[in-house]
Design a protein around this motif. Structure first.
Motif, PDB file in Angstrom:
ATOM      1  N   GLN B   7     -18.899   0.234  21.523  1.00 64.36           N
ATOM      2  CA  GLN B   7     -17.844   1.070  22.108  1.00 64.36           C
ATOM      3  C   GLN B   7     -16.748   1.244  21.063  1.00 64.36           C
ATOM      4  OE1 GLN B   7     -17.322   2.680  25.362  1.00 64.36           O
ATOM      5  NE2 GLN B   7     -15.863   3.587  23.914  1.00 64.36           N
ATOM      6  N   GLN B  11     -12.614   6.309  20.869  1.00 69.11           N
ATOM      7  CA  GLN B  11     -13.074   7.149  21.979  1.00 69.11           C
ATOM      8  C   GLN B  11     -12.830   6.516  23.344  1.00 69.11           C
ATOM      9  OE1 GLN B  11     -17.145   7.564  20.819  1.00 69.11           O
ATOM     10  NE2 GLN B  11     -16.647   8.907  19.096  1.00 69.11           N
ATOM     11  N   LEU B  12     -12.341   5.287  23.339  1.00 65.56           N
ATOM     12  CA  LEU B  12     -12.184   4.542  24.588  1.00 65.56           C
ATOM     13  C   LEU B  12     -10.891   4.919  25.307  1.00 65.56           C
ATOM     14  CD1 LEU B  12     -13.288   2.079  26.294  1.00 65.56           C
ATOM     15  CD2 LEU B  12     -11.696   0.687  24.974  1.00 65.56           C
ATOM     16  N   MET B  13     -10.995   5.119  26.624  1.00 61.18           N
ATOM     17  CA  MET B  13      -9.768   5.364  27.365  1.00 61.18           C
ATOM     18  C   MET B  13      -9.168   4.019  27.781  1.00 61.18           C
ATOM     19  SD  MET B  13      -8.898   7.771  30.603  1.00 61.18           S
ATOM     20  CE  MET B  13      -9.244   6.442  31.733  1.00 61.18           C
ATOM     21  N   LYS B  15      -5.318   2.783  27.033  1.00 58.47           N
ATOM     22  CA  LYS B  15      -4.015   2.824  26.347  1.00 58.47           C
ATOM     23  C   LYS B  15      -3.312   1.483  26.538  1.00 58.47           C
ATOM     24  CE  LYS B  15      -0.032   5.388  27.231  1.00 58.47           C
ATOM     25  NZ  LYS B  15       0.533   6.659  27.709  1.00 58.47           N
ATOM     26  N   ARG B  39      -4.967   0.605  36.347  1.00 53.38           N
ATOM     27  CA  ARG B  39      -3.757   1.386  36.560  1.00 53.38           C
ATOM     28  C   ARG B  39      -3.537   1.522  38.060  1.00 53.38           C
ATOM     29  NH1 ARG B  39      -2.710   0.634  32.098  1.00 53.38           N
ATOM     30  NH2 ARG B  39      -1.842   1.984  30.501  1.00 53.38           N
ATOM     31  N   TRP B  46      -5.653   0.448  43.341  1.00 53.77           N
ATOM     32  CA  TRP B  46      -5.806   0.393  41.895  1.00 53.77           C
ATOM     33  C   TRP B  46      -7.025   1.141  41.391  1.00 53.77           C
ATOM     34  CZ3 TRP B  46      -2.221  -1.742  38.703  1.00 53.77           C
ATOM     35  CH2 TRP B  46      -1.148  -2.378  39.361  1.00 53.77           C
ATOM     36  N   SER B  47      -6.879   1.650  40.158  1.00 56.53           N
ATOM     37  CA  SER B  47      -8.013   2.251  39.456  1.00 56.53           C
ATOM     38  C   SER B  47      -8.429   1.309  38.335  1.00 56.53           C
ATOM     39  CB  SER B  47      -7.608   3.599  38.850  1.00 56.53           C
ATOM     40  OG  SER B  47      -7.349   4.541  39.865  1.00 56.53           O
ATOM     41  N   TRP B  48      -9.739   1.145  38.190  1.00 55.12           N
ATOM     42  CA  TRP B  48     -10.297   0.307  37.120  1.00 55.12           C
ATOM     43  C   TRP B  48     -10.690   1.206  35.964  1.00 55.12           C
ATOM     44  CZ3 TRP B  48     -10.625  -5.050  37.480  1.00 55.12           C
ATOM     45  CH2 TRP B  48     -10.244  -5.569  38.709  1.00 55.12           C
ATOM     46  N   LEU B  49     -10.044   1.005  34.809  1.00 57.24           N
ATOM     47  CA  LEU B  49     -10.359   1.782  33.618  1.00 57.24           C
ATOM     48  C   LEU B  49     -11.602   1.178  32.945  1.00 57.24           C
ATOM     49  CD1 LEU B  49      -6.748   2.406  32.300  1.00 57.24           C
ATOM     50  CD2 LEU B  49      -7.994   3.401  34.202  1.00 57.24           C
ATOM     51  N   PRO B  50     -12.118   1.822  31.880  1.00 54.93           N
ATOM     52  CA  PRO B  50     -13.413   1.383  31.329  1.00 54.93           C
ATOM     53  C   PRO B  50     -13.497  -0.115  31.022  1.00 54.93           C
ATOM     54  CG  PRO B  50     -12.846   3.516  30.435  1.00 54.93           C
ATOM     55  CD  PRO B  50     -11.662   3.083  31.255  1.00 54.93           C
ATOM     56  N   LYS B  53     -13.522  -2.028  34.324  1.00 52.71           N
ATOM     57  CA  LYS B  53     -14.784  -1.817  35.053  1.00 52.71           C
ATOM     58  C   LYS B  53     -15.896  -2.692  34.474  1.00 52.71           C
ATOM     59  CE  LYS B  53     -18.031   0.088  37.505  1.00 52.71           C
ATOM     60  NZ  LYS B  53     -18.431  -0.600  38.704  1.00 52.71           N
TER      61      LYS B  53
END
Lengths: 569, 569
Positions: B7, B11-13, B15, B39, B46-50, B53
């Motif tokens: 990875q 290119q990874l989201m 921040k 976030r 909540w949202s799990w970013l890459p 996750k």
């Protein structure tokens, strides 16, 4: 290869049923319930039992692998979503009754995500600030919620369902086209690996908005979509999305329009009969209200208006049929005798491309009991807007080559959209461009119905004996049946352990007190690709190997059966 | 070993942030947000970013493997649930405001599953009809919904969260004890593999009902639970669940009770001061209303009443504090001077076991400005019911060995319950027994907070530089840092590819225009266990290998570094 598992039927929660459930209309619904894969929990809300969950997980894995392969990043967003972003894009209202809305303990408005464009747009707005951060493709596999008016067809159309949704974010149109192409290829690989027969069809964007969109349709009797397929060229489209080019004809020799008395001809049928002409020579004018304003829709007399298309064209405006009350307020519109002549001053007139400039028609004369003939489009009346609004029929010409189209039912298993800047505009998603100025981001959105794909596969691959899975999707590689007494059961369990040790996933029917006949019937109903039977010749160390799909069977020594099954795993 | 993925950070989201988010109170919240793992989407949602996750998926995998190992079968039930079964068990109402309720388009009542006892009970009722079908253990990993009053602490206490919930169904109590023991062992293996420090504590069953229950608590400052730990024996319990044996004392030599004038002593403090006795010599009587009926609660004057325990004892009845208005209607209750003498005729009297028969107290005399001394429990007043209601304090005696207890904060990461027949009774879950007669099934329910476990791990393993994952949970095995220009980036990517080919999961920081310092800081914040730096000596083929946890670093040739990393994968 790593050790795989042995699942004993004696311990498996999967009650098979001999009869179809009373409420089941479609094949996949009947078989998935009968074979113990799913159970209904509420209308349109399903529980996945152990066998079903295994198939679902296999489909998920294939989707995940192919999404990862195009560089998409997996995330997981919530299902419980705040109202505000959906207000900003207008979808809080536009979604209508299909959206599950709820309040939290403080009275705040929330919804259950039907699809996540808004939330992904905001996430990328938070995470990506520079052109260097794009392009990015994000995906998730998650339960979605839609309050369908008539949940039906089992898991083909549920109110809670599993979906892979992904979203692409690009700086420019070319980037979007590339992200779209990557998805198109990934989807092709996914559906091929799943073993689904499918077509890629031009589609309408619907409530999603945006420009280009294509559907992946799996032909099946149980499908709710109709698609047109050209037997001559590569054209394929959802019938909702078929558009025809406007082809004006020369009307210079056409005599002037003239009124003809037509008493008692309020319908196209009575009119055509009384004049001795085909219905296709007449022009039918349907009145609808668009956000309260009357609009006339003209189509040839032999064609039906597809109200869905009219709605799609005017969306998000609300389209209703006119009522008695509306006619009462508009004496200038003569019911049953409306014609487009001079109509432009009264109401907006939209017409199907078949009513092209130069075509001549018999139509209402805007007087009681009177029609007019030789009424020529572009000469005697103007069309404000041409819109494809007729119901497409089998045999209608292919828009590309003119050959008569074939119509088929299909299940929508995937849909890809070039959204463009609709959501980025509503939620102000910009990144800093290379020149230091903000650039509005362009988006795509892409969905696969994961749970629906399981049903579509069931529909396409089942036979009269039951389900029939492909190897990559099946809940096990081999179904071992102990057909007999202790000797057979012992052999079945021994074979199962050896297969599992070699990495083969085994389902073994070791149930005591269940007849071989019932076990065979269950094995065929459950649909694991290979069936190995320890039966009559178990004492000699001979088993039967049967291919579930072809029905081919062969007796062979245990070790040879094991060798053959492990070779293909 | 199979190929693993590389990875690229470019290119990874994800921040990363230098500063703690303004609303973050606890360590895991701060670090998971700062390192780009999660976030916030809405309050408690909540949202799990890459990166997040990936960690979540690793925890899921470990949970799944250990649940499968005890023969539990994975299923997937819906989150959208019909009201009726929850009405049948009373939980539709009992859950109060914590339950998200909603209506569908037809006005039908639904809820978002906070936990699924009812639906699993009905599923097993449908699937299992004979004693031969039991025992069965079912589990799912699924988003749950609870409308917390004050969602806080980031993903430690969210309103939508990922949970593994499982349910056991047995014919007899011994079977339930065995299913419970299997879970207890599986949970120990899961939390050990996750690398969590945890204690198994006696717990109260709460709204779930049932008899025996234990919590798996992970000690952490951010925890919302307090548990007591005996420094001498193996006793450990949630302070809510500590109960003391009733130990009567001999009061035969105690003088008779007598009134003492105590003007202006409305509080324990003023009373103790005016009499020159410790507060512990006094008996405090708190009045509450239980479903509208007044109840007096007696505890020693130096102890606080734990209202949570009072509520738990009387649940599902509603407990409220008495008001001015209540006193106005009850002139027999003298505010500030209530004593238990003769109280039994007026209101129910419950007391802490410290107010054991034979103990003597200074307490209210039920007259203005008057108390009584030598008031002996069992002689001068009766206790209707003994209930452990005081707030447990550091140093309170261990109920098992008497040693002073140590109190610590902890996060509840797992909870196992022997439910017994509460749900089976409400929903009439019987199977046919061996003798042909119906047998009521006994159940257990077992939960692991999957998303919460990620936060608990972050809390326990983080240091002042950032997150610090164990190998099984980390989003990658190695974080490769290109610290320099093209030469370093080239080497970093080359090393990454080789590692991935050998099955090592790699995160490589190939970002252009980002300084080595920022990359090092990010690597420590993100917390992958091994950091490989292609830096100053890249030209010589020498890299630095650093252990994230110990900080130990070593320079060595590329091939040796790769060999060492692949050896441990």
């Amino acid at each position: 290869m790593a050790n795989a598992s042995v699942q004993r039927m004696s311990q498996l929660m999967a009650k098979t049923l001999r009869d179809d459930p009373a409420d089941a209309e479609v094949l996949s619904h009947k078989l998935l319930v009968r074979a113990g894969y799913v159970r209904r929990t509420a209308a349109g809300v399903w529980s996945w039992l152990p066998l079903g969950k295994k198939v679902l997980a296999n489909v998920e894995r294939i989707v995940r692998e192919e999404m990862d392969a195009i560089g998409a990043q997996e995330v997981l967003l919530p299902a419980l979503l705040p109202r505000e972003p959906y207000d900003a894009t207008g979808r809080w209202d536009e979604y209508g009754q299909e959206l599950f809305r709820l309040k939290d303990r403080k009275g705040g408005d929330y919804l259950l995500g039907p699809t996540h464009e808004e939330i992904f747009t905001l996430l990328v707005k938070d995470q990506c600030t520079s052109y260097k951060d794009l392009p990015v493709i994000l995906y998730q596999i998650q339960s979605k919620f839609r309050d369908e008016a008539r949940p039906r067809a089992g898991i083909l159309r549920g109110r809670e369902f599993l979906m892979k949704d992904s979203y692409s974010f690009d700086l420019a149109d070319e980037g979007l086209a590339e992200s779209y192409a990557l998805h198109r290829q990934a989807y092709q690989r996914i559906f091929e690996r799943l073993g689904l027969d499918y077509r890629i069809c031009a589609a309408t964007a619907g409530a999603m908005g945006g420009s280009k969109s294509e559907e992946f349709l799996a032909p099946a009797e149980a499908g709710e979509d109709t698609f047109a397929d050209c037997p001559n060229c590569d054209f394929a489209a959802n019938t909702e999305a078929i558009t025809y080019e406007l082809k004006p004809v020369d009307a210079s020799g056409m005599p002037a329009a003239e009124d003809i008395p037509t008493p008692d001809t309020p319908t196209i049928e009575t009119l055509a009969a009384s004049l001795g002409v085909p219905a296709s020579a007449t022009l039918k004018n349907l009145l609808v209200k668009v956000d309260g304003e009357i609009v006339a829709v003209g189509v040839p007399g032999d064609r039906e208006v597809d109200l869905g298309k009219v709605e799609a064209h005017f969306a998000p405006a609300v389209v209703e049929m006119v009522t008695e009350a509306d006619f009462a307020t508009r004496p200038d519109l003569v019911r049953g005798y409306v014609g487009p002549q001079g109509l432009g001053e009264k109401v907006k007139y939209v017409a199907d491309p078949r009513v092209a400039p130069g075509t001549a028609w018999i139509t209402g004369a805007n007087k009681e009991h009177t029609h007019a003939k030789n009424v020529v489009a572009g000469r005697d009346f103007e069309v404000d807007e041409y819109v494809d609004v007729v119901v497409v029929q089998e045999g209608d010409p292919c828009p590309k080559c003119g050959t008569g189209l074939k119509l088929d039912r299909a299940i929508e298993i995937g849909h890809i959209f070039q959204l463009g800047r609709k959501y980025a505009d509503a939620l102000k998603l910009d990144v800093l461009g290379q020149n230091g100025k903000p650039v509005r981001v362009t988006m795509g959105s892409y969905g696969i119905g994961v749970s629906r794909a399981v049903a579509a596969l069931a529909e396409q691959t089942a036979d009269d004996k039951g389900l029939c899975w492909s190897k990559e999707v099946a809940p096990a590689d081999v179904h071992v049946v102990a057909a007999g007494k202790a000797l057979q059961t012992e052999l079945a369990l021994e074979v199962s352990d050896k297969l599992a040790a070699a990495g083969v996933r085994v389902l073994v029917d070791d149930r005591a007190g269940v007849s071989p006949g019932v076990k065979f019937t269950d094995a065929e109903l459950i649909g694991v690709p290979q069936i190995l039977v320890a039966g009559r010749r178990a004492g000699e160390g001979v088993v039967e190997l049967k291919d579930r799909r072809t029905g081919e069977r062969e007796e062979l020594p245990v070790d040879e059966a094991i060798a053959r099954l492990t070779a293909t795993s």
